[in-house]
Design an enzyme around this catalytic site. Structure first.
Site, PDB file in Angstrom:
ATOM      1  N   SER A 142      77.046 -12.937 -63.671  1.00 40.05           N
ATOM      2  CA  SER A 142      78.391 -12.385 -63.517  1.00 40.05           C
ATOM      3  C   SER A 142      78.563 -11.213 -64.466  1.00 40.05           C
ATOM      4  O   SER A 142      77.976 -11.193 -65.558  1.00 40.05           O
ATOM      5  CB  SER A 142      79.447 -13.450 -63.846  1.00 40.05           C
ATOM      6  OG  SER A 142      80.744 -12.878 -63.931  1.00 40.05           O
ATOM      7  N   TYR A 156      82.788 -19.245 -69.680  1.00 39.19           N
ATOM      8  CA  TYR A 156      82.060 -18.847 -68.481  1.00 39.19           C
ATOM      9  C   TYR A 156      81.213 -17.607 -68.761  1.00 39.19           C
ATOM     10  O   TYR A 156      80.047 -17.526 -68.351  1.00 39.19           O
ATOM     11  CB  TYR A 156      83.068 -18.564 -67.376  1.00 39.19           C
ATOM     12  CG  TYR A 156      82.502 -18.056 -66.073  1.00 39.19           C
ATOM     13  CD1 TYR A 156      81.898 -18.928 -65.171  1.00 39.19           C
ATOM     14  CD2 TYR A 156      82.606 -16.709 -65.718  1.00 39.19           C
ATOM     15  CE1 TYR A 156      81.395 -18.463 -63.956  1.00 39.19           C
ATOM     16  CE2 TYR A 156      82.109 -16.245 -64.511  1.00 39.19           C
ATOM     17  CZ  TYR A 156      81.507 -17.121 -63.638  1.00 39.19           C
ATOM     18  OH  TYR A 156      81.017 -16.664 -62.435  1.00 39.19           O
TER      19      TYR A 156
END
Length: 247
Positions: A142, A156
């Site tokens: 990501s 995250y």
């Protein structure tokens, strides 16, 4: 024709990748954690495109379940040529100071441990020095890994940064053993992962500020993943490809 296994393939980027792979004539093992109906729906769409589909339930944080997932995929498809390490989660937006231990454990267990277990089994089953036929692995990271996601998902972001490091290390470890390892780093992509983090409009809202002026689609990310799995990317190894609209 290739046989590929995709974790977390019942929705979002994983599902889009499964369908695009089917368009290429590839057979797909669709892993899912709990939503059997969504996995069966994805499998029907793969089959409607003329390709073979296999649904495989399995929690990627469970070592035995990951091994069984690979056994089922190998037996059902007749070998593996590619693995997409995709399964992941976010939690509601919070600054780190307000995150519970339970939240941190879940985010790191699924995103990091689950990815490492999946990559490990892929290495064990696909490496040419272990009797495998080689192939390609694509890790779904990501843009959060380099942006940090302050006040939202620093857990995250840290988990995905670990996957960037895994990609680089494994590309060097597994390249000589017949497996290319690359990653994609999606940015603001229209999938339901944002709703699971409590911000269903996040991609559209923040995507408007990117250089391209919009959020991306799961299909656009799938294009990059399928390319990295394909023979057209035969000399790509250790690459981390940003699919972010320039963000």
């Amino acid at each position: 024709m290739k046989n590929i296994l995709i974790t977390g393939a019942s929705r979002g980027i994983g599902r889009a990748t499964a369908l695009l792979a089917a368009d290429r004539g590839w057979s797909v093992a669709i892993n899912y954690a709990s939503d059997a109906a969504a996995a069966r729906s994805a499998a029907r769409e793969v089959e409607a495109r003329g390709s073979r589909a296999l649904t495989v339930q399995g929690d990627v944080t469970d070592e035995a379940a990951v091994a069984a997932m690979f056994d089922t995929a190998l037996d059902g498809l007749g070998g593996l040529d590619g693995v997409v390490v995709n399964a992941g989660v976010v939690a509601p937006s919070l600054p780190l100071a307000e995150m519970s231990l339970e939240r941190l454990q879940r985010v790191f267990d699924i995103n990091v441990l689950g990815s490492y277990l999946t990559a490990r089994e892929a290495a064990r089953r696909m490496s040419t020095d272990r009797g495998g036929r080689g192939g390609a692995m694509v890790v779904v990271s990501s843009a959060a890994a380099r942006l940090g996601s302050p006040n939202e998902y620093v857990d995250y972001a840290g988990a995905k940064a670990a996957l960037d490091a895994m990609t680089i290390g494994l590309s060097k470890e597994l390249g000589p053993r017949g497996i290319r390892v690359n990653a994609v780093r999606p940015g603001l992509i229209e999938t339901d992962i944002h709703a699971s983090g409590g911000q269903p409009d996040r991609a559209a809202r923040l995507g408007a500020a990117t250089p391209l002026g919009r959020a991306g689609s799961a299909d656009e990310v799938a294009e990059s993943i399928v390319w990295l799995l394909s023979d057209a990317a035969a000399y790509a190894n250790g690459a981390i490809l940003d699919i972010t609209g320039g963000r």
